[in-house]
Design a protein around this motif. Structure first.
Motif, PDB file in Angstrom:
ATOM      1  N   PRO A 124       0.834  -1.211   0.000  1.00 45.59           N
ATOM      2  CA  PRO A 124       0.000   0.000   0.000  1.00 45.59           C
ATOM      3  C   PRO A 124       0.860   1.249   0.000  1.00 45.59           C
ATOM      4  O   PRO A 124       2.025   1.192   0.363  1.00 45.59           O
ATOM      5  CB  PRO A 124      -0.765  -0.123   1.310  1.00 45.59           C
ATOM      6  CG  PRO A 124       0.149  -0.860   2.213  1.00 45.59           C
ATOM      7  CD  PRO A 124       0.925  -1.807   1.343  1.00 45.59           C
ATOM      8  N   SER A 125       0.272   2.377  -0.398  1.00 43.55           N
ATOM      9  CA  SER A 125       1.013   3.631  -0.353  1.00 43.55           C
ATOM     10  C   SER A 125       0.507   4.469   0.818  1.00 43.55           C
ATOM     11  O   SER A 125      -0.694   4.538   1.078  1.00 43.55           O
ATOM     12  CB  SER A 125       0.844   4.403  -1.660  1.00 43.55           C
ATOM     13  OG  SER A 125      -0.260   5.280  -1.598  1.00 43.55           O
ATOM     14  N   ALA A 126       1.437   5.086   1.510  1.00 45.34           N
ATOM     15  CA  ALA A 126       1.070   5.895   2.668  1.00 45.34           C
ATOM     16  C   ALA A 126       0.134   7.030   2.251  1.00 45.34           C
ATOM     17  O   ALA A 126      -0.809   7.371   2.966  1.00 45.34           O
ATOM     18  CB  ALA A 126       2.327   6.457   3.331  1.00 45.34           C
ATOM     19  N   TRP A 127       0.414   7.555   1.088  1.00 38.52           N
ATOM     20  CA  TRP A 127      -0.426   8.635   0.589  1.00 38.52           C
ATOM     21  C   TRP A 127      -1.854   8.145   0.347  1.00 38.52           C
ATOM     22  O   TRP A 127      -2.836   8.821   0.698  1.00 38.52           O
ATOM     23  CB  TRP A 127       0.173   9.198  -0.702  1.00 38.52           C
ATOM     24  CG  TRP A 127      -0.582  10.340  -1.305  1.00 38.52           C
ATOM     25  CD1 TRP A 127      -1.330  10.305  -2.433  1.00 38.52           C
ATOM     26  CD2 TRP A 127      -0.682  11.664  -0.787  1.00 38.52           C
ATOM     27  NE1 TRP A 127      -1.884  11.530  -2.666  1.00 38.52           N
ATOM     28  CE2 TRP A 127      -1.517  12.391  -1.671  1.00 38.52           C
ATOM     29  CE3 TRP A 127      -0.158  12.312   0.334  1.00 38.52           C
ATOM     30  CZ2 TRP A 127      -1.821  13.744  -1.470  1.00 38.52           C
ATOM     31  CZ3 TRP A 127      -0.473  13.649   0.531  1.00 38.52           C
ATOM     32  CH2 TRP A 127      -1.292  14.351  -0.356  1.00 38.52           C
ATOM     33  N   GLY A 128      -1.978   6.945  -0.205  1.00 36.47           N
ATOM     34  CA  GLY A 128      -3.290   6.372  -0.439  1.00 36.47           C
ATOM     35  C   GLY A 128      -4.031   6.109   0.861  1.00 36.47           C
ATOM     36  O   GLY A 128      -5.241   6.348   0.955  1.00 36.47           O
ATOM     37  N   VAL A 129      -3.322   5.622   1.852  1.00 36.98           N
ATOM     38  CA  VAL A 129      -3.931   5.357   3.156  1.00 36.98           C
ATOM     39  C   VAL A 129      -4.464   6.656   3.755  1.00 36.98           C
ATOM     40  O   VAL A 129      -5.572   6.703   4.303  1.00 36.98           O
ATOM     41  CB  VAL A 129      -2.908   4.695   4.108  1.00 36.98           C
ATOM     42  CG1 VAL A 129      -3.474   4.595   5.512  1.00 36.98           C
ATOM     43  CG2 VAL A 129      -2.517   3.320   3.584  1.00 36.98           C
ATOM     44  N   LEU A 130      -3.664   7.714   3.631  1.00 35.51           N
ATOM     45  CA  LEU A 130      -4.107   9.017   4.141  1.00 35.51           C
ATOM     46  C   LEU A 130      -5.375   9.475   3.422  1.00 35.51           C
ATOM     47  O   LEU A 130      -6.340   9.925   4.053  1.00 35.51           O
ATOM     48  CB  LEU A 130      -3.008  10.070   3.952  1.00 35.51           C
ATOM     49  CG  LEU A 130      -3.427  11.510   4.251  1.00 35.51           C
ATOM     50  CD1 LEU A 130      -3.776  11.689   5.725  1.00 35.51           C
ATOM     51  CD2 LEU A 130      -2.341  12.502   3.839  1.00 35.51           C
ATOM     52  N   GLN A 131      -5.380   9.323   2.112  1.00 35.75           N
ATOM     53  CA  GLN A 131      -6.550   9.758   1.342  1.00 35.75           C
ATOM     54  C   GLN A 131      -7.803   8.986   1.719  1.00 35.75           C
ATOM     55  O   GLN A 131      -8.902   9.550   1.773  1.00 35.75           O
ATOM     56  CB  GLN A 131      -6.265   9.628  -0.160  1.00 35.75           C
ATOM     57  CG  GLN A 131      -5.405  10.768  -0.675  1.00 35.75           C
ATOM     58  CD  GLN A 131      -5.222  10.707  -2.170  1.00 35.75           C
ATOM     59  OE1 GLN A 131      -4.931   9.648  -2.711  1.00 35.75           O
ATOM     60  NE2 GLN A 131      -5.391  11.837  -2.834  1.00 35.75           N
ATOM     61  N   GLU A 141     -13.059   9.214   4.492  1.00 30.82           N
ATOM     62  CA  GLU A 141     -13.949   8.827   5.587  1.00 30.82           C
ATOM     63  C   GLU A 141     -14.474  10.069   6.324  1.00 30.82           C
ATOM     64  O   GLU A 141     -15.647  10.155   6.682  1.00 30.82           O
ATOM     65  CB  GLU A 141     -13.192   7.907   6.561  1.00 30.82           C
ATOM     66  CG  GLU A 141     -14.105   7.075   7.438  1.00 30.82           C
ATOM     67  CD  GLU A 141     -13.334   6.156   8.376  1.00 30.82           C
ATOM     68  OE1 GLU A 141     -13.915   5.688   9.370  1.00 30.82           O
ATOM     69  OE2 GLU A 141     -12.131   5.916   8.120  1.00 30.82           O
ATOM     70  N   LEU A 142     -13.559  11.037   6.543  1.00 27.36           N
ATOM     71  CA  LEU A 142     -13.977  12.297   7.175  1.00 27.36           C
ATOM     72  C   LEU A 142     -15.057  12.970   6.333  1.00 27.36           C
ATOM     73  O   LEU A 142     -16.019  13.530   6.854  1.00 27.36           O
ATOM     74  CB  LEU A 142     -12.787  13.259   7.292  1.00 27.36           C
ATOM     75  CG  LEU A 142     -11.611  12.844   8.162  1.00 27.36           C
ATOM     76  CD1 LEU A 142     -10.582  13.973   8.202  1.00 27.36           C
ATOM     77  CD2 LEU A 142     -12.066  12.492   9.560  1.00 27.36           C
ATOM     78  N   SER A 192      -6.828  19.872  -0.354  1.00 26.25           N
ATOM     79  CA  SER A 192      -5.991  20.756   0.451  1.00 26.25           C
ATOM     80  C   SER A 192      -5.835  20.217   1.870  1.00 26.25           C
ATOM     81  O   SER A 192      -4.791  20.392   2.492  1.00 26.25           O
ATOM     82  CB  SER A 192      -6.542  22.186   0.460  1.00 26.25           C
ATOM     83  OG  SER A 192      -7.878  22.199   0.887  1.00 26.25           O
ATOM     84  N   VAL A 193      -6.863  19.531   2.365  1.00 27.40           N
ATOM     85  CA  VAL A 193      -6.743  18.926   3.693  1.00 27.40           C
ATOM     86  C   VAL A 193      -5.683  17.829   3.675  1.00 27.40           C
ATOM     87  O   VAL A 193      -4.883  17.702   4.607  1.00 27.40           O
ATOM     88  CB  VAL A 193      -8.095  18.348   4.170  1.00 27.40           C
ATOM     89  CG1 VAL A 193      -7.902  17.405   5.354  1.00 27.40           C
ATOM     90  CG2 VAL A 193      -9.037  19.475   4.561  1.00 27.40           C
TER      91      VAL A 193
END
Lengths: 196, 196
Positions: free
Chosen positions: B125-132, B137-138, B151-152
């Motif tokens: 997995p990519s960390a960036w993808g996990v963040l997105q 979800e937010l 931007s968030v």
DNA sequence: TGTACATCAGTGAACGCGCGTTCACTGATGTAC
DNA sequence: TGTACATCAGTGAACGCGCGTTCACTGATGTAC
């Protein structure tokens, strides 16, 4: 009597010339090519001459890195002086930081490169000090509590520094950074600060 | 038939063994010592053997760096799965990121080192993808507007990544990062996000 | 002002080292028939 | 199942290179008297 500017370092200041050569090299190619042999060659001097002024290659690199950081700090100061209003001045610090990173990626990466040896003196001015002065101003204006200054400083620096690295493409994550992107980031940072 | 785990790469997977050796080296000393000659020696193989699996030393380094990033992404995923509640899960991502940087400084620096060559495949997995995913979800919960996700994401990543570098002492700015410091940072980031 | 001498800032050649990469090769594995 | 052969995954020695650093030195500058 000095000839005003370093011209011939047969007798002149080789030390300054080496650091300037390093900054030029940094501008062109970042942290590569900051070695003793290379820099000595670039100012037409034998490698050994470097050791008259620096105890090791690492301490030369540290001096170059420090100079790059001071360059950044100067730009932040200048940017803050150019605008009025507490909030605008603070925002200008962040803008100058990111602008520096984007327009001088080589210097930026050298400014924060890891050196085995600490610099010979303290940064003057230091970017961190400039930021703290800006935060103190926010505090004096009652925008944030005195108790919050430390965490606000860490937060502001982290956000702006992280964004600069991100936008710089140093990370293989995402490259772009339009003026709008930068503006939005600084808005969010500001929101975070006021919420403190 | 395989012997389950790579033991002898006389016939086994030298490729994996080299990457693992690189990760071990990264853990111990960061981005130093990721060269072809050194890594080949560390798995008791001639340097030439490396070129059966990687086109150049840089592409080996890129593979090691990628593996370190995926390691980070895995930890973020695991941390998010371990807690419930949208906000807690999102916060856990940031905590895991910073925790990784602090407990594995070598891997962290290798994960984001500049490579001359892109990795052979995408991060998974990519960390960036996990963040997105966390940000989506937010958004689904109505905490932020869909238009603000980009931007968030940049803001959250920048803040946490910048703090991690800062706390890591990679920057000659300030070293410490207590759990309280981390918590305060994440509070400020959250405030910024909600203000969007 | 003139000379003797210490000091300072450089030269230039050399060292050992580890690097990435290339060469021609070898021996074991897998496949066709 | 047995043999012939292509392929695959390694060896091992060598290359040229630039690195940081050390050596003994030299010539110019500054200072004492």
């Amino acid at each position: 009597m000095e000839t005003v500017k370093a011209k011939k370092y047969h007798h002149g200041n080789l030390e300054e010339a080496l650091v300037l050569a390093g900054l030029r090299e940094a501008q062109a190619s970042g942290t590569r090519n900051l070695g003793v042999t290379h820099l000595a060659k670039s100012v037409s001097v034998s490698p050994m001459a470097v050791y008259r002024h620096f105890s090791s290659g690492e301490s030369l690199k540290a001096a170059i890195s420090q100079n790059a950081r001071e360059n950044l700090a100067h730009r932040m100061q200048a940017a803050a002086l150019a605008v009025s209003g507490t909030r605008n001045r603070f925002r200008a610090l962040g803008e100058a930081y990111i602008h520096f990173a984007l327009t001088e990626p080589g210097l930026f990466s050298v400014a924060f490169v890891a050196c085995d040896v600490p610099p010979a003196r303290e940064d003057d001015p230091s970017a961190w000090g400039v930021l703290q002065a800006g935060i103190q101003e926010l505090c004096d204006d009652g925008l944030i509590a005195q108790s919050a200054t430390e965490s606000v400083a860490a937060f502001a620096w982290s956000s702006v520094h992280g964004f600069a690295m991100l936008a710089n493409g140093l990370d293989p994550v995402r490259p772009q950074a339009t003026p709008e992107d930068i503006s939005k980031l600084l808005d969010l940072v500001w929101d975070g600060i006021l919420g403190a």
